[in-house]
Design an enzyme around this catalytic site. Structure first.
Site, mmCIF file in Angstrom:
data_model
loop_
_atom_site.group_PDB
_atom_site.id
_atom_site.type_symbol
_atom_site.label_atom_id
_atom_site.label_comp_id
_atom_site.label_asym_id
_atom_site.label_seq_id
_atom_site.Cartn_x
_atom_site.Cartn_y
_atom_site.Cartn_z
ATOM 1 N N ASP A 117 -11.586 1.544 3.416
ATOM 2 C CA ASP A 117 -11.814 0.097 3.329
ATOM 3 C C ASP A 117 -13.290 -0.210 3.093
ATOM 4 O O ASP A 117 -13.643 -1.326 2.719
ATOM 5 C CB ASP A 117 -11.388 -0.563 4.663
ATOM 6 C CG ASP A 117 -10.184 -1.470 4.499
ATOM 7 O OD1 ASP A 117 -9.865 -1.834 3.351
ATOM 8 O OD2 ASP A 117 -9.576 -1.830 5.528
ATOM 9 N N GLN A 136 -4.991 -1.962 9.319
ATOM 10 C CA GLN A 136 -4.799 -3.295 8.752
ATOM 11 C C GLN A 136 -5.361 -4.361 9.690
ATOM 12 O O GLN A 136 -5.036 -4.389 10.874
ATOM 13 C CB GLN A 136 -3.284 -3.533 8.519
ATOM 14 C CG GLN A 136 -2.957 -4.812 7.787
ATOM 15 C CD GLN A 136 -3.456 -4.823 6.340
ATOM 16 O OE1 GLN A 136 -3.286 -3.868 5.603
ATOM 17 N NE2 GLN A 136 -4.110 -5.914 5.955
ATOM 18 N N LYS A 154 0.843 -1.202 0.000
ATOM 19 C CA LYS A 154 0.000 0.000 0.000
ATOM 20 C C LYS A 154 0.875 1.247 0.000
ATOM 21 O O LYS A 154 0.602 2.221 -0.704
ATOM 22 C CB LYS A 154 -0.948 -0.029 1.210
ATOM 23 C CG LYS A 154 -2.061 -1.029 1.022
ATOM 24 C CD LYS A 154 -2.771 -1.421 2.292
ATOM 25 C CE LYS A 154 -3.711 -2.601 1.989
ATOM 26 N NZ LYS A 154 -4.264 -3.235 3.178
#
Ligand code: NAP
Length: 285
Positions: free
Chosen positions: A120, A97, A53
């Site tokens: 997300d 994460q 990322k």
């Protein structure tokens, strides 16, 4: 006849090229989209995802911050960081994460992320908006699945789509998105009886179960689009999808390989979400 392969890597590159161009245009106006990624602990797979990322941000010209916290970080400390990032004006997307260490309540952390920065697409506000068909930040892997199907040129509207798997992060949102595209959707899961009879009716088959090579040619209607979300590490270290690619490609229509299908799209959709969030927060959307 062997099916056309849906090249997720190439499609992902095409989308990234467009994103890069738009970020360059915005940079000329003195504006940069910013993504903050938070990693708690040393899970090796998560470390790789976070590095990828960070790399994508760098390649596309985004501002990026990576917060690597020890596995002992308390929930209060993590929530304080999320709160700080929510208020930071150069950060437009926040990604924590997953999975988090067991002593941290994942839901509390996801709920604490500002819905406008939830790139997300896991915040209840974004999930709810997806459900009722309002504008929202879409979860990355499901958005990638829809993009791949669209790029085959196959019309989704009016088709029968079967989704195997009903997880909150893949199966359920994929089903909702297919429905939004006017497909008629059947959802299958581990308790589905006579699953093959259902999948054999699918014009579009999306598989997200986490079982290597589970779906073979006998599940697939000739010519159907097959999207394999599965990522399973075999004993020999190789990556395998949930679909037995070699047998299925002999009967299916366009099909995604693993690796090189859905996988590359997930981070690309994250970058797209960050740009969307940045433009909305900046009043440029
Ligand atoms: P998950 O949370 O474990 O959910 C699996 C789903 O599959 C469940 O709904 C389960 O049914 C269903 N299932 C399991 N075995 C089945 C069977 N034999 N027949 C029918 N349904 C069955 O998994 P997930 O998070 O959705 O992930 C699925 C796969 O996608 C994994 O391989 C994961 O690594 C991969 N993935 C890839 C990406 C990417 O970027 N490419 C992103 C996310 C996930 P029940 O609900 O009845 O238990």
């Amino acid at each position: 006849m062997t099916a056309p392969i849906i090249n997720g890597k190439q499609i992902s590159e095409e989308i990234r090229k467009d994103l890069r161009e738009e970020v360059e245009r915005l940079a000329k106006q003195g504006f940069k989209p910013g993504l903050a990624v938070v990693l708690v602990g040393e899970d090796p797979a998560s470390q790789v995802y976070v590095r990828n990322k960070e790399k994508a941000c760098h390649e596309l010209g985004y501002y990026s911050e990576v917060h690597r916290l020890s596995a002992e970080t308390s929930q209060e400390e993590l929530l304080a960081l999320v709160d700080k990032l929510n208020r930071q004006s150069n950060i437009h997307g926040i990604l924590v994460q997953l999975p988090l260490p067991k002593h941290i309540d994942e839901k509390a952390v996801i709920d604490a992320i500002s819905a406008e920065k939830d790139v997300d697409g896991f915040h209840p506000v974004n999930v709810g908006n997806l459900m009722i068909g309002d504008d929202s930040l879409l979860p990355c892997t499901p958005a990638g699945v829809i993009e791949l199907i669209k790029r085959t040129g196959v019309e989704i509207s009016g088709k029968h789509a079967v989704v195997i798997g009903r997880s909150n992060i893949v199966g359920k949102p994929v089903s909702l998105l297919l429905q939004r595209e006017n497909a008629t959707v059947t959802m299958c899961h581990s308790r589905t009886a006579n699953m093959k009879e259902l999948t054999q009716l699918a014009d579009i088959l999306v598989v997200a179960i986490g079982r290597a090579n589970f779906v073979d040619a006998s599940y697939v209607k000739p010519g159907a689009v097959v999207i394999d979300v599965g990522m399973n590490r075999l004993e020999n270290g190789k990556l395998a999808g949930d679909v037995d690619f070699d047998s299925v490609k002999e009967v299916s229509g366009p099909i995604t390989p693993v690796p090189g299908g859905v996988g590359p799209m997930t981070i690309t959709m994250l970058m797209q979400n960050t740009l969307i969030a940045a433009k909305r927060l900046q009043g440029l959307a």
